[in-house]
Design a protein around this motif. Structure first.
Motif, short mmCIF file in Angstrom:
data_model
loop_
_atom_site.label_atom_id
_atom_site.label_comp_id
_atom_site.label_asym_id
_atom_site.label_seq_id
_atom_site.Cartn_x
_atom_site.Cartn_y
_atom_site.Cartn_z
N THR A 1 58.61 91.66 17.48
CA THR A 1 58.68 90.31 17.48
C THR A 1 58.86 89.07 19.09
O THR A 1 59.11 88.84 19.54
N LEU A 2 58.94 88.03 18.03
CA LEU A 2 59.53 87.09 19.14
C LEU A 2 60.70 87.14 19.74
O LEU A 2 60.81 86.66 21.37
N PHE B 1 52.52 89.23 15.85
CA PHE B 1 53.35 87.90 15.10
C PHE B 1 52.02 87.17 13.72
O PHE B 1 52.48 86.60 13.17
N ASP C 1 59.29 85.30 8.69
CA ASP C 1 59.28 83.93 8.43
C ASP C 1 60.67 83.79 9.18
O ASP C 1 61.39 82.90 9.98
N TRP D 1 60.49 84.91 12.94
CA TRP D 1 60.20 83.38 13.70
C TRP D 1 61.82 82.70 14.23
O TRP D 1 61.65 82.06 15.52
N ILE E 1 58.04 75.33 13.99
CA ILE E 1 57.43 76.74 13.53
C ILE E 1 55.76 76.74 13.46
O ILE E 1 54.60 77.33 13.73
N LYS F 1 53.10 77.80 15.26
CA LYS F 1 51.99 79.52 14.98
C LYS F 1 50.45 79.03 14.51
O LYS F 1 49.92 80.02 14.60
N TYR G 1 64.67 74.32 13.14
CA TYR G 1 63.47 75.62 13.03
C TYR G 1 64.30 76.78 12.00
O TYR G 1 64.33 77.80 12.27
#
Ligand code: NAD
Ligand code: ZN
Length: 347
Positions: free
Chosen positions: A118-119, A158, A163, A166, A193, A197, A285
């Motif tokens: 994950t981010l 990713f 969503d 993110w 975002i 992406k 975000y």
């Protein structure tokens, strides 16, 4: 690709642009490793795990518990893991926290590495060696500080990131911007975002920048005696919200940062425009900026927090954007702000 070198005395942090399986195999051989992951990653990336002994946990924050830890230890014993076995956590922060903790205590500690998917995990959870599980309503109450041997980052993961995840990652990115990096704050205001992406190079630059901030602080103060405390910005009230309302980590931190700014307005005279700008950025975000909460329940959790003293708690506030400060705040001031905050409108 713009490559930046990240130098850490403890951990080899690398970015890999090869296929996932290839990059994993280069790091850990099949015989010596046990992988730990969650059901979602196991289902989305089955080829990654072929041939490896793998422990698959259900998804979700509630896995960070002593009960699950016991079951992981049993499975490690079953897999004949010994002191030279390498544990690799492949997943988000839930998996890396569990893997790092179990590796730190299994047979008094075995080596481990992380592959964040994950981010949030890539920019934060995987770095720094703090790993633990929850106890009751207290987040990360039981844990260790022990550094992973490697962190292998690959943004190919990713491609399947929902969503919501993110947004969760951006909460921690916005945290670094508020604490240390005003130019980053401005850059984030200009983008969103969808932009990150679309432009993978720019995204990787962003991730590198955040890893560098965290890495710098961890090198400076691994044991959290001084500057590492700053990284708790938004996390004191955030953790309470996360545990009481079952809110995703990044969402809870988003709310926690706004409350920390409201407190800063009162304590350091932070300009209310700064709070307004942060609210705007968080909304951009897709992070929550409003929640009906019960002040008493939050106060009860804060009064048991790891960072508490007798009648106060070490709180991270801002003097200005990019200028954080550690301040011991009495519980009654926090309670007053939380109380007034439940009426405030940040829409
Ligand atoms: P997570 O690990 O729970 O993952 C969130 C969800 O995303 C899970 O359902 C997972 O299966 C799914 N997922 C993961 N990667 C995916 C992918 N590539 N594609 C599709 N789905 C994917 O959550 P998280 O946000 O990564 O981590 C949150 C945890 O990290 C919290 O427990 C928090 O306390 C911890 N954390 C720890 C530190 C630290 O320093 N140790 C720092 C920050 C956060
Ligand atoms: Zn966090």
């Amino acid at each position: 690709m713009h490559m930046h070198k990240i130098i850490s005395p403890y951990t080899e942090i690398t970015f890999c642009h090869k296929q996932l399986r290839e990059s994993l195999q280069a790091k850990c051989n099949v015989e010596q490793s046990v992988l730990i992951t969650d059901a979602m990653i196991a289902e989305l990336y089955p080829a990654l795990f072929e041939g490896y002994k793998t422990i698959v946990l259900p998804t979700g924050e509630d896995q960070k518990s002593l009960t699950v830890l016991e079951s992981v230890v049993s499975q490690l014993i079953e897999a004949k893991a010994h002191r030279n076995t390498f544990l690799i956590g492949i997943g988000g922060g839930t998996i890396t926290d569990i893997t790092g903790f179990v590796a730190s205590i299994y047979m008094r500690g075995i080596s481990f590495g992380f592959v964040p998917t994950t981010l949030l995990c890539m920019v934060d959870a995987a770095i720094g060696g703090k790993n633990g599980v929850n106890f009751g309503l207290q987040k990360n109450f039981l844990g260790t500080i022990r550094q992973p041997k490697f962190i292998l980052c690959n943004t190919l993961f990713f491609g399947t990131l929902p969503d919501n995840e993110w947004s969760n990652g951006f909460a921690e990115i916005i945290k670094y911007a508020c604490l240390f990096d005003e130019p980053l704050f401005d850059e984030l205001l200009l983008n969103d975002i969808a932009f990150y992406k679309k432009y993978r190079d720019t995204l990787e630059d962003l991730i590198h920048r955040c890893i560098n901030w965290k890495n710098k602080i961890v090198i400076e103060d691994e044991r959290e005696i001084s500057s590492r405390k700053l990284l708790n910005f938004g996390h004191t009230v955030g953790h309470a919200i996360e545990m009481i309302y079952n809110t995703p980590h990044g969402h809870a931190v988003s709310l926690g940062m706004i409350i920390a700014c409201a407190l800063s307005e009162r304590v350091t005279g932070l300009n209310e425009k700064t709070t307004g700008q942060l609210v705007h950025l968080l909304q951009k975000y897709n992070l929550p900026t409003n929640l009906f909460f019960d002040t008493k329940s939050i106060m009860n959790v804060l009064k048991m927090d790891k960072k508490r003293n007798d009648n106060s708690i070490d709180f991270i506030i801002l003097e200005n954007n990019g200028q954080p400060k550690i301040k011991q705040l009495p519980f009654d001031i926090i309670e007053q702000i939380l109380e007034s905050f439940s009426y405030a409108s940040y829409n």
